[in-house]
Design a protein around this motif. Structure first.
Motif, mmCIF file in Angstrom:
data_model
loop_
_atom_site.group_PDB
_atom_site.id
_atom_site.type_symbol
_atom_site.label_atom_id
_atom_site.label_comp_id
_atom_site.label_asym_id
_atom_site.label_seq_id
_atom_site.Cartn_x
_atom_site.Cartn_y
_atom_site.Cartn_z
ATOM 1 N N PHE A 161 24.809 35.065 39.308
ATOM 2 C CA PHE A 161 25.117 36.017 38.236
ATOM 3 C C PHE A 161 23.990 35.978 37.213
ATOM 4 C CE2 PHE A 161 29.606 34.384 39.130
ATOM 5 C CZ PHE A 161 29.886 35.395 40.044
ATOM 6 N N ASP A 162 23.577 37.148 36.742
ATOM 7 C CA ASP A 162 22.617 37.164 35.654
ATOM 8 C C ASP A 162 23.354 36.975 34.327
ATOM 9 O OD1 ASP A 162 23.813 39.603 35.079
ATOM 10 O OD2 ASP A 162 22.112 40.808 35.722
ATOM 11 N N THR A 163 22.599 36.886 33.235
ATOM 12 C CA THR A 163 23.205 36.605 31.926
ATOM 13 C C THR A 163 24.203 37.679 31.524
ATOM 14 O OG1 THR A 163 21.265 35.372 31.172
ATOM 15 C CG2 THR A 163 22.722 36.257 29.474
ATOM 16 N N ALA A 164 23.873 38.936 31.759
ATOM 17 C CA ALA A 164 24.777 40.018 31.372
ATOM 18 C C ALA A 164 26.110 39.914 32.119
ATOM 19 C CB ALA A 164 24.124 41.372 31.637
ATOM 20 N N LYS A 165 26.056 39.588 33.402
ATOM 21 C CA LYS A 165 27.282 39.438 34.188
ATOM 22 C C LYS A 165 28.089 38.244 33.694
ATOM 23 C CE LYS A 165 30.208 40.030 37.585
ATOM 24 N NZ LYS A 165 31.178 41.150 37.587
ATOM 25 N N ARG A 166 27.427 37.160 33.356
ATOM 26 C CA ARG A 166 28.119 35.972 32.858
ATOM 27 C C ARG A 166 28.801 36.272 31.522
ATOM 28 N NH1 ARG A 166 25.681 30.803 35.070
ATOM 29 N NH2 ARG A 166 24.535 31.467 36.914
ATOM 30 N N GLN A 167 28.128 37.020 30.662
ATOM 31 C CA GLN A 167 28.741 37.410 29.395
ATOM 32 C C GLN A 167 29.949 38.313 29.629
ATOM 33 O OE1 GLN A 167 25.117 39.070 27.791
ATOM 34 N NE2 GLN A 167 24.960 37.425 26.259
ATOM 35 N N GLN A 168 29.821 39.205 30.589
ATOM 36 C CA GLN A 168 30.921 40.112 30.920
ATOM 37 C C GLN A 168 32.124 39.329 31.435
ATOM 38 O OE1 GLN A 168 30.185 42.698 34.271
ATOM 39 N NE2 GLN A 168 31.487 44.309 33.443
ATOM 40 N N LEU A 169 31.877 38.340 32.285
ATOM 41 C CA LEU A 169 32.967 37.520 32.807
ATOM 42 C C LEU A 169 33.678 36.763 31.683
ATOM 43 C CD1 LEU A 169 31.316 36.048 36.037
ATOM 44 C CD2 LEU A 169 33.352 37.525 35.958
ATOM 45 N N HIS A 170 32.895 36.246 30.728
ATOM 46 C CA HIS A 170 33.525 35.494 29.644
ATOM 47 C C HIS A 170 34.291 36.415 28.705
ATOM 48 C CE1 HIS A 170 34.379 32.101 27.209
ATOM 49 N NE2 HIS A 170 33.714 32.546 26.167
ATOM 50 N N ARG A 171 33.726 37.576 28.424
ATOM 51 C CA ARG A 171 34.449 38.537 27.584
ATOM 52 C C ARG A 171 35.772 38.917 28.244
ATOM 53 N NH1 ARG A 171 32.101 44.494 25.704
ATOM 54 N NH2 ARG A 171 33.924 45.130 24.448
ATOM 55 N N ARG A 172 35.757 39.104 29.559
ATOM 56 C CA ARG A 172 36.995 39.435 30.277
ATOM 57 C C ARG A 172 37.982 38.272 30.231
ATOM 58 N NH1 ARG A 172 36.607 40.904 36.555
ATOM 59 N NH2 ARG A 172 36.374 38.633 36.688
ATOM 60 N N TYR A 173 37.467 37.048 30.399
ATOM 61 C CA TYR A 173 38.319 35.854 30.309
ATOM 62 C C TYR A 173 39.028 35.810 28.958
ATOM 63 C CZ TYR A 173 39.378 30.832 29.718
ATOM 64 O OH TYR A 173 39.995 29.632 29.462
ATOM 65 N N LEU A 174 38.288 36.031 27.881
ATOM 66 C CA LEU A 174 38.868 35.948 26.541
ATOM 67 C C LEU A 174 39.852 37.089 26.287
ATOM 68 C CD1 LEU A 174 35.676 34.928 24.538
ATOM 69 C CD2 LEU A 174 37.649 33.482 25.069
ATOM 70 N N ARG A 175 39.492 38.286 26.717
ATOM 71 C CA ARG A 175 40.405 39.415 26.503
ATOM 72 C C ARG A 175 41.701 39.208 27.290
ATOM 73 N NH1 ARG A 175 40.343 44.819 24.749
ATOM 74 N NH2 ARG A 175 42.065 45.990 25.687
ATOM 75 N N GLN A 176 41.602 38.747 28.531
ATOM 76 C CA GLN A 176 42.811 38.501 29.327
ATOM 77 C C GLN A 176 43.670 37.415 28.698
ATOM 78 O OE1 GLN A 176 41.202 37.679 33.236
ATOM 79 N NE2 GLN A 176 41.285 39.836 33.855
ATOM 80 N N THR A 177 43.029 36.456 28.035
ATOM 81 C CA THR A 177 43.784 35.407 27.354
ATOM 82 C C THR A 177 44.594 35.997 26.204
ATOM 83 O OG1 THR A 177 42.093 33.779 27.917
ATOM 84 C CG2 THR A 177 43.612 33.201 26.151
#
Length: 319
Positions: free
Chosen positions: A236-252
Motif C-alpha cells: 500500500f502506498d501512503t495515500a492508501k494507508r491513510q485511507q484505510l486508517h480514516r475508514r477504520y476511525l469512521r467505522q469506529t
C-alpha cells in the motif's frame, strides 16, 4: 449512549525520561509544537473537542530541578532544572496556553506530574505526584481536574485517586484476540468492542480503550520512527494507508452510533506529529463533525463523559 471521546497524551521528554528513548521526539519538539497547533486549528474549524492529557511538569516555564518527593532516588535526575526556552522537552507552558486559549472548549486533564509509574511507585509517591499535578492545574488554569490518564495505563489505587479529586480515568483493555487477528484488525479494523465500555469502580469512572494508540495508524510512520516492520512492506502506498486508517476511525464512530455505546480513541502527540499521520486524523475529524451534526452521536471530553455516566447512574437509582 452514543459517544466518542478523543484523548491525546502530551508528555514529551517526561514520557521517555525513565526509558531513554528521546529519539521519539523531534529536536526541541519543533514537530510536536507545530502539529499540535495545526490540530487545534482544525478542531476550531470543525468544533471537535479533545481531552489533552498533559504531564504536570510541562506547565512550568522554569524550575530548579529540585523536587522533594517520595519517589525513588534518581527519579528526577533527567529534570534539567532550566526553562522552556532552554529545554523545551521538559517545559511546555506555551503548548498548555495554546490548548487553553483555543476557540474549541478542550479539556486539559492530567497525565500525572512526572509520568509516574503506578505499578512501581508507592501509594505515597503516586499521591504526591497527583497533588503536584493538581496544584499546577489550579495555578495555571484556575481549577483542579477530575480526569486522569495513568502513564502506561498502569492501575493506580482508587483511594489515592479519590483523595486527589480524580473522578474518571482512562485504562486499556486487551481484546484477547490472536496475533493474526490483531494484525488484520490493525490493518482493516474493526475497532474492538469492550463490554462494558465504561464502568464505575469504587466511585471512579473508568473509560476503556485499546492497548495500542488508535488515533494513529500502525501502517504509517509514528512521529520520528519508521513504520513498524510488520506493516512496512505491505503493498500500500501512503495515500492508501491513510485511507484505510480514516475508514477504520469512521467505522469506529459509526459503531458507537449503531451499538449506542461509548468509544474512546487515543494517541501520543509525538506519534501523531508527522504529515502522514496528521492528514489521516484531520480528515477523520471532519468526518466525525459531520456525523455529530447529522446523527445522535456526541463527542464528549473525559470530564463530560464522567458527568454523563454519573447523571445516568443517579437517574437509574431514582427510578
Amino acid at each position: 449512549m452514543s459517544t466518542v471521546t478523543l484523548s491525546l497524551e502530551v508528555e514529551l521528554g517526561w514520557g521517555v525520561h525513565d526509558i531513554d528513548e528521546y529519539e521519539r521526539i523531534s529536536e526541541d519538539r519543533q514537530c510536536e509544537s507545530r502539529y499540535l497547533r495545526r490540530l487545534l486549528s482544525h478542531c476550531d474549524d470543525v468544533d471537535i473537542p479533545f481531552s489533552f492529557d498533559v504531564v504536570g511538569h510541562l506547565f512550568h516555564a522554569a524550575c530548579s530541578g529540585e523536587h522533594r518527593s517520595p519517589h525513588e532516588d534518581g527519579w528526577f535526575d533527567e529534570d534539567p532544572g532550566t526553562d522552556w526556552q532552554t529545554d523545551p522537552l521538559f517545559y511546555a507552558p506555551d503548548l498548555v496556553a495554546d490548548i487553553r486559549d483555543a476557540e474549541t472548549d478542550h479539556e486539559i486533564c492530567t497525565h500525572s506530574y512526572s509520568h509516574v509509574s503506578c505499578d512501581e511507585a508507592s501509594d505515597e509517591a503516586i499521591r504526591w505526584d497527583l497533588e503536584e499535578a493538581q496544584q499546577v492545574h489550579e495555578h495555571v488554569l484556575g481549577e483542579r481536574t477530575v480526569s486522569f490518564v495513568p502513564p502506561k495505563h498502569e492501575q493506580p489505587p482508587t483511594h489515592v485517586l479519590r483523595d486527589a479529586g480524580i473522578e474518571i480515568i482512562r485504562m486499556h483493555r486487551s481484546d484477547g484476540v490472536s496475533k493474526p487477528r490483531k494484525y488484520k484488525r490493525l490493518v482493516t479494523g474493526p475497532h474492538p468492542e469492550f463490554s462494558p465500555p465504561v464502568t464505575i469502580e469504587d466511585d471512579v469512572v473508568v473509560t476503556y480503550c485499546t492497548e495500542y494508540p488508535s488515533l494513529t495508524s500502525a501502517l504509517l510512520p509514528s512521529g520520528r520512527r519508521d513504520t513498524h516492520p510488520a506493516f512496512k512492506y505491505l503493498p500500500f502506498d501512503t495515500a492508501k494507508r491513510q485511507q484505510l486508517h480514516r475508514r477504520y476511525l469512521r467505522q469506529t464512530a459509526e459503531q458507537a452510533l449503531e451499538t449506542d455505546t461509548p468509544v474512546h480513541l487515543w494517541a501520543h502527540l509525538y506519534d501523531l506529529s508527522n504529515e502522514a499521520q496528521f492528514l489521516a486524523l484531520r480528515d477523520f475529524l471532519t468526518d466525525l463533525a459531520a456525523l455529530e451534526a447529522q446523527t445522535d452521536l456526541e463527542v464528549l471530553t473525559m470530564a463530560e463523559l464522567n458527568d454523563r455516566v454519573r447523571a445516568e447512574r443517579r437517574a437509574h437509582v431514582v427510578v
